[in-house]
Design a protein around this motif. Structure first.
Motif, short mmCIF file in Angstrom:
data_model
loop_
_atom_site.label_atom_id
_atom_site.label_comp_id
_atom_site.label_asym_id
_atom_site.label_seq_id
_atom_site.Cartn_x
_atom_site.Cartn_y
_atom_site.Cartn_z
N ASP A 1 1.15 -1.28 0.06
CA ASP A 1 -0.12 0.51 0.43
C ASP A 1 0.83 0.97 0.29
O ASP A 1 0.98 1.81 1.21
CB ASP A 1 -0.76 -0.03 1.19
N ARG A 2 1.37 1.90 -1.29
CA ARG A 2 2.18 2.39 -1.33
C ARG A 2 1.98 4.32 -1.08
O ARG A 2 3.01 5.01 -0.11
CB ARG A 2 3.08 2.91 -2.88
N ALA A 3 0.73 4.19 -0.93
CA ALA A 3 0.19 5.97 -0.30
C ALA A 3 -0.27 5.65 1.02
O ALA A 3 0.51 6.95 0.93
CB ALA A 3 -1.31 5.66 -1.07
N SER A 4 -0.29 4.79 1.16
CA SER A 4 -0.77 5.12 3.15
C SER A 4 0.91 5.47 2.84
O SER A 4 1.64 5.83 4.59
CB SER A 4 -1.16 4.07 3.00
N VAL A 5 2.04 4.21 3.00
CA VAL A 5 3.34 4.18 3.62
C VAL A 5 3.96 5.85 3.53
O VAL A 5 4.34 6.26 4.68
CB VAL A 5 3.90 3.50 2.65
N ASN A 6 3.56 6.55 2.50
CA ASN A 6 3.69 7.90 1.94
C ASN A 6 3.31 8.63 2.90
O ASN A 6 3.79 9.83 3.28
CB ASN A 6 3.67 7.89 0.75
N ALA A 7 1.60 8.78 3.12
CA ALA A 7 0.60 9.32 3.39
C ALA A 7 1.46 8.80 5.39
O ALA A 7 1.67 10.51 6.35
CB ALA A 7 -0.42 8.95 3.32
N PHE A 8 1.54 7.59 6.52
CA PHE A 8 2.35 7.26 7.22
C PHE A 8 3.87 8.49 7.13
O PHE A 8 4.29 8.37 8.68
CB PHE A 8 2.26 6.22 7.12
N LEU A 9 4.88 8.22 6.80
CA LEU A 9 5.92 9.08 6.46
C LEU A 9 6.09 9.86 6.86
O LEU A 9 6.53 10.76 7.59
CB LEU A 9 7.03 8.52 5.48
N ARG A 10 4.89 11.23 6.01
CA ARG A 10 4.55 12.43 6.42
C ARG A 10 4.23 12.88 7.89
O ARG A 10 4.91 13.41 8.14
CB ARG A 10 3.73 12.98 4.98
N GLU A 11 3.30 12.15 7.79
CA GLU A 11 2.31 12.31 9.53
C GLU A 11 4.38 11.62 10.86
O GLU A 11 3.96 13.08 11.21
CB GLU A 11 1.92 11.41 9.91
N ALA A 12 4.69 10.93 10.16
CA ALA A 12 5.44 10.83 11.00
C ALA A 12 6.51 12.11 11.21
O ALA A 12 7.68 12.19 12.23
CB ALA A 12 6.69 9.44 11.05
N GLU A 13 7.02 12.11 9.53
CA GLU A 13 8.16 13.40 9.58
C GLU A 13 7.69 14.63 10.85
O GLU A 13 8.21 15.35 11.37
CB GLU A 13 8.34 13.66 8.43
N ASP A 14 6.73 14.66 10.15
CA ASP A 14 5.89 15.83 10.49
C ASP A 14 6.49 15.64 12.63
O ASP A 14 6.49 16.90 12.90
CB ASP A 14 4.56 16.11 10.75
N SER A 15 5.67 14.52 13.65
CA SER A 15 6.29 14.37 14.57
C SER A 15 7.76 15.10 14.50
O SER A 15 8.11 15.62 16.32
CB SER A 15 5.34 13.46 15.27
N ALA A 16 8.38 14.77 13.80
CA ALA A 16 9.69 14.51 14.76
C ALA A 16 10.29 16.18 13.94
O ALA A 16 11.12 16.29 15.19
CB ALA A 16 10.70 13.72 13.28
N HIS A 17 9.98 16.61 13.39
CA HIS A 17 10.33 18.48 12.81
C HIS A 17 9.26 19.07 14.15
O HIS A 17 10.58 19.59 14.73
CB HIS A 17 9.55 18.78 11.53
N ARG A 18 8.66 18.32 15.28
CA ARG A 18 7.70 19.03 16.46
C ARG A 18 8.90 18.49 17.28
O ARG A 18 9.29 19.43 18.37
CB ARG A 18 6.32 18.94 16.64
N VAL A 19 9.08 17.61 17.12
CA VAL A 19 10.17 17.42 18.40
C VAL A 19 11.14 18.19 18.24
O VAL A 19 11.83 18.65 19.08
CB VAL A 19 10.40 15.77 18.59
N GLY A 20 11.97 17.88 17.03
CA GLY A 20 13.10 18.52 16.46
C GLY A 20 14.41 17.64 16.87
O GLY A 20 15.75 18.61 16.05
N HIS A 21 14.72 16.52 17.34
CA HIS A 21 16.39 16.36 17.06
C HIS A 21 15.87 14.28 17.59
O HIS A 21 14.48 14.15 18.18
CB HIS A 21 17.23 16.97 18.94
N ASP A 22 16.69 13.99 17.95
CA ASP A 22 16.43 11.97 17.89
C ASP A 22 16.54 12.48 19.71
O ASP A 22 16.78 12.84 20.31
CB ASP A 22 18.17 11.89 17.96
#
Length: 409
Positions: A271-292
């Protein structure tokens, strides 16, 4: 199964179960939408088969579990950490009938106070050990911590009950994590169910989100990838109600990691569309956290998102994308479990491009970081076993020694 097909590569296991079912190569190939020639090459080891979406279809056609084809569960070796009590001790703890309902648990012992600070330290210790890939320690210690957590819930004063339930839920989460790594899928499902129930009672959004992820892992381990995608969507909807009011690192890390889990499930479900959507959501959360960060033992942040971008590319069959991404990711700042998982994925990618020497070098480096993880992970074992079988007649001391340490020869 654990002893019978240990020395078989995945293609040999497919042939073994195909014959047991009385199917010809032509018939099985037709059932999974492939050619007889393709299946013949898989069974003879001329095509490497490591995409779980394909393995799942073959397992369904043969009416066996995915674990039967990939060689799980694995026998956990005794170590100084584990002693001689490993998975069977954890199985006994999870199948204790007194956990089924409070009606069977018996009354709390009078005057036995719950030491939640000590319990919290114990839960942290087994989580840390899991992230250090000390599987023997985790399987040996978790039954004891689980017993203490159950006692704490039964004996806690009302004011402490939610905290005790949260610690119980997290103990179950550790159990799910190590059991899925070892291929003990049925036990992992039991632990995930009980952990989620305790998390709901704790009324902690962070702990609830963490246990949603455990249920998704348990679904992955039995090949229910589409169900895992649906679960992540539903769970994210539950957690979204807390998103605007919870900007702390722990919540954002749990929330973002849930989407990473969903991205892998979606990739395995093609399910490639869901992969891309979920990675975008995760990336947004990572951006809000700002670091590892390792809040709630998530190892979450931009680096883990990059790791999952590579993993999902492999699962979708985009091998060159994964090969290109692998050297750009520096996982050295993450816990050992994440570092070694990245190494295994990198080895998979290199092997798929016939760069066996590079793949072997990566695995050997990873073994120095976390030998138990390399020894017990199905992917690393399959890679090494496949190389050994195609390398007959050509002495490779490093490969032979590694195969010996993995008990494959």
């Amino acid at each position: 199964m654990r002893g019978m097909t240990t020395a078989m590569a995945i293609g040999e296991r497919i042939a073994f179960y195909r014959r047991r079912r009385g199917l010809s190569q032509l018939v099985l190939a037709g059932l999974i939408g492939r050619t007889e020639d393709w299946l013949s090459k898989v069974e003879n080891g001329r095509i490497d088969l490591d995409r779980l979406s394909v393995i799942r279809r073959i397992a369904e056609a043969l009416d066996v579990a995915i674990g039967d084809l990939v060689g799980e569960p694995t026998l956990l070796e005794w170590t100084a950490d584990s002693g001689v009590q490993t998975v069977p001790a954890l199985r006994s703890a999870l199948m204790d009938y007194r956990q089924i309902t409070p009606l069977l648990a018996g009354p709390a012992a009078p005057g036995e106070a719950a030491d939640l600070n000590s319990l919290e330290a114990d839960v942290s210790a087994i989580f840390d050990a899991y992230q250090a890939s000390r599987y023997g320690y985790v399987t040996g210690r978790t039954p004891l911590v689980l017993s203490d957590a159950l006692t704490a819930v039964r004996n806690a004063e009302q004011a402490d009950r939610r905290r005790a339930l949260a610690l119980l839920a997290l103990t179950y989460q550790v159990a799910v994590s190590v059991l899925t790594k070892l291929g003990e899928t049925d036990l992992a499902w039991i632990a995930s169910e009980r952990g989620l129930a305790a998390a709901q009672e704790s009324e902690s959004p962070v702990v609830l989100g963490s246990l949603f992820r455990s249920v998704a892992y348990a679904l992955h381990s039995i090949g229910r990838f589409a169900a895992g995608v649906d679960l992540v969507r539903t769970a994210a909807g539950v957690l979204e109600t807390h998103l605007s009011s919870r900007t702390d690192e722990s919540f954002l890390s749990v929330y973002g990691t849930l989407f990473l889990t969903g991205a892998v499930a979606a990739a395995r479900a093609d399910d490639r569309a869901s992969v891309n959507a979920f990675l975008r959501e995760a990336e947004d959360s990572a951006h809000r956290v700002g670091h590892d960060t390792n809040a709630m033992w998530t190892a979450f942040g931009p680096t883990n998102v990059a790791l999952h971008r590579m993993t999902t590319a492999l699962e979708l069959g985009d091998v060159q994308v994964a090969v290109d991404l692998a050297p750009t990711i520096d996982a050295s700042g993450l816990p050992a479990e994440r570092q070694v998982r990245h190494a295994i994925e990198t080895a998979r990618a290199y092997a798929a491009r016939n760069r066996r020497d590079d793949a072997l070098s990566v695995l050997l480096q990873a073994e120095r970081i976390a030998p138990e993880q390399i020894r017990h992970h199905a992917r690393s074992r399959q890679l090494v076993l496949g190389w050994v079988k195609t390398n007959r007649g050509h002495r490779d001391t490093a490969l032979d020694d590694l195969a010996g340490r993995l008990r494959l020869v």
